[in-house]
Design an enzyme around this catalytic site. Structure first.
Site, PDB file in Angstrom:
ATOM      1  N   SER A   6       0.886  -1.195   0.119  1.00 30.24           N
ATOM      2  CA  SER A   6      -0.013  -0.055   0.093  1.00 30.24           C
ATOM      3  C   SER A   6       0.839   1.193  -0.247  1.00 30.24           C
ATOM      4  O   SER A   6       2.104   1.083   0.057  1.00 30.24           O
ATOM      5  CB  SER A   6      -0.801   0.023   1.232  1.00 30.24           C
ATOM      6  OG  SER A   6      -0.117   0.441   2.304  1.00 30.24           O
ATOM      7  N   LYS A   7       0.300   2.331  -0.240  1.00 28.76           N
ATOM      8  CA  LYS A   7       0.736   3.694  -0.132  1.00 28.76           C
ATOM      9  C   LYS A   7       1.921   3.844   1.265  1.00 28.76           C
ATOM     10  O   LYS A   7       2.798   4.428   0.954  1.00 28.76           O
ATOM     11  CB  LYS A   7      -0.088   4.900   0.395  1.00 28.76           C
ATOM     12  CG  LYS A   7      -0.894   4.990  -0.922  1.00 28.76           C
ATOM     13  CD  LYS A   7      -0.295   6.584  -1.218  1.00 28.76           C
ATOM     14  CE  LYS A   7      -0.913   6.960  -2.899  1.00 28.76           C
ATOM     15  NZ  LYS A   7       0.115   7.661  -3.467  1.00 28.76           N
ATOM     16  N   ARG A   8       1.682   3.212   2.285  1.00 27.09           N
ATOM     17  CA  ARG A   8       2.638   3.051   3.296  1.00 27.09           C
ATOM     18  C   ARG A   8       3.958   2.660   3.063  1.00 27.09           C
ATOM     19  O   ARG A   8       4.922   3.180   3.606  1.00 27.09           O
ATOM     20  CB  ARG A   8       2.211   2.423   4.514  1.00 27.09           C
ATOM     21  CG  ARG A   8       1.050   2.658   5.295  1.00 27.09           C
ATOM     22  CD  ARG A   8       0.884   1.604   6.553  1.00 27.09           C
ATOM     23  NE  ARG A   8       0.259   0.523   5.844  1.00 27.09           N
ATOM     24  CZ  ARG A   8       0.971  -0.679   6.137  1.00 27.09           C
ATOM     25  NH1 ARG A   8       2.140  -0.610   6.862  1.00 27.09           N
ATOM     26  NH2 ARG A   8       0.493  -1.740   5.510  1.00 27.09           N
TER      27      ARG A   8
END
Ligand code: GLU
Length: 418
Positions: free
Chosen positions: A199-201
């Site tokens: 994900s973006k993380r």
């Protein structure tokens, strides 16, 4: 082999989607078959022109050319309706409160034959008669995919593992249509280095972001190819030709693959070093609108891992940077200001002001002062670059030129006296 990449246009092309596109492209190129691009745009709200264009842009930038399409799934609605009608006429489907449902036998099973995962068996008792058309007549997703794959003569469906649960339903529709099922290959999910779903993380999540961060398409292709596939346990660098020659779905792994941006950075660095300096300079000049970057590229290329690193390493040449206070207090002590003043005098006399001249002046001064080179060079570096990251000191000073070097040293000396 005829394969397809069938993205739903929801925005930027995600890394997982790019990996799926690449694997399809490799399968097609290796077999001399066709790579079809189908845009699954039946969600009219999300399938904006911008979102669709983002997919084209990302694929083109990545160098993944398609042979047929783009075919709009939404434009094929009449074909989907025709087949729904045929399934009704032939008794494979029935009306239920206006919607259309496919008849799923109560007994038996549907087996998905997956090149990567082997046979996956789905018991029919766990699958209800499912809806293939809403009461307004609009076809549902699994129906549209099955009809399209059949009409387009798709022989191999290569897609993410998140679609496995759709596959028995698509197989049942294909069977009811009297179509020969394609071969399936469900690619492993992508995780971040912490083992959680990507994900973006975890940093950049899309091709667009990777482009903005200064990665090269060739390095991304190479890295994405390794997210689930490997030739052996050790080879990491593959040209496109080598990928095409060696890729096979049989060697794709079932277990999740780890996307690690640090690893991509490292790989990208090697691709950057192999580039022609003038080609790299041209790329940077196009991006920035500046000219004359080649000399600076020549001395930074070795240290760059992304195209953007150029600005970290050499941006100070074009624009004065605010002084890094930590670096300043670390180097400006123990007579550093006096040494800097002596360096200024020496540099003022260098003629011609080139790398060799700067080098002989500064090494001469190191001897004369009888100090460790860093004691002289680090204060100069902080004075002219604002920090401690730069190419070699002689190259840096020579590139900056005499006037600007002396001006920046003067400012640093004034600051040291405050
Ligand atoms: N449109 C689907 C997606 O973007 C892919 C469907 C398929 O490959 O069968 O996830």
């Amino acid at each position: 082999m005829r394969v397809r990449f069938a993205p739903s246009p929801t925005g930027a092309l995600h890394i997982g989607g790019a990996r799926t596109a690449l694997y399809n492209w490799l399968v097609a190129r290796r077999s001399g078959g066709q790579f079809v691009l189908r845009i699954e745009d039946t969600d009219r709200e999300r399938s904006t022109k911008e979102n669709v264009n983002q997919i084209y842009d990302a694929l083109i930038w990545l160098g993944l050319d398609w042979d047929e399409g783009p075919i709009s799934q939404a434009m094929r609605i009449d074909r989907h309706r025709e087949e729904i009608q045929r399934l009704l006429d032939e008794g494979h489907a029935y009306m239920d409160e206006g919607a259309v449902r496919l008849r799923v036998p109560d007994e038996g099973q549907t087996t998905v034959r997956d090149v990567i995962r082997g046979e996956i068996v789905f018991e029919h008792e766990a699958i209800d008669d499912f809806v293939i058309a809403r009461s307004d007549g609009s076809p549902l997703y699994n129906l549209a995919v099955a009809v399209d794959d059949r009409d387009m003569g798709i022989t191999h469906v290569v897609r993410g593992a998140d679609h496995i649960s759709n596959t028995p339903r698509q197989l049942m529709i294909l069977e009811a249509l009297g179509a020969r099922p394609p071969v399936y290959a469900h690619l492993p999910l992508l995780h971040g280095p912490d083992g959680k779903k990507l994900s973006k993380r975890h940093g950049a999540a899309s091709v667009q972001e990777l482009r903005d961060r200064g990665y090269l398409p060739a390095a991304i292709r190479n890295y994405l190819a390794l997210l689930g596939w490997g030739f052996d346990d050790s080879t990491e660098f593959f040209s496109d030709q080598e990928l095409v020659a060696n890729f096979s779905l049989e060697r794709v792994s079932k277990s999740p693959a780890i996307f690690d941006e640090q690893k991509l950075r490292w790989m990208n660095g090697r691709y950057l070093r192999e580039m022609d300096a003038s080609e790299l300079a041209r790329l940077l000049e196009e991006q920035s609108g500046r000219t004359g970057l080649l000399p600076a590229v020549e001395v930074t290329q070795e240290k760059m891992q992304t195209v953007d690193d150029f600005w970290t390493l050499a941006g100070w040449l074009y624009e004065r940077r605010p002084t890094d206070e930590k670096a300043w207090s670390k180097v400006m002590k123990d007579g550093a200001a006096e040494n800097l003043a002596r360096a200024r005098e020496a540099l003022a006399r260098v003629e011609p002001f080139d790398q060799a001249g700067v080098e002989s002046a500064l090494t001469g001064l190191v001897e004369e002062l009888d100090v460790k080179p860093g004691k002289l060079y680090q204060p100069i570096r902080v004075a002219i670059t604002g920090g401690t990251v730069s190419p070699g000191i002689f190259e840096s000073v020579a590139l900056l030129g005499r006037d600007e070097t002396l001006a920046r040293i003067d400012d640093a000396l004034a600051r040291a006296r405050q």
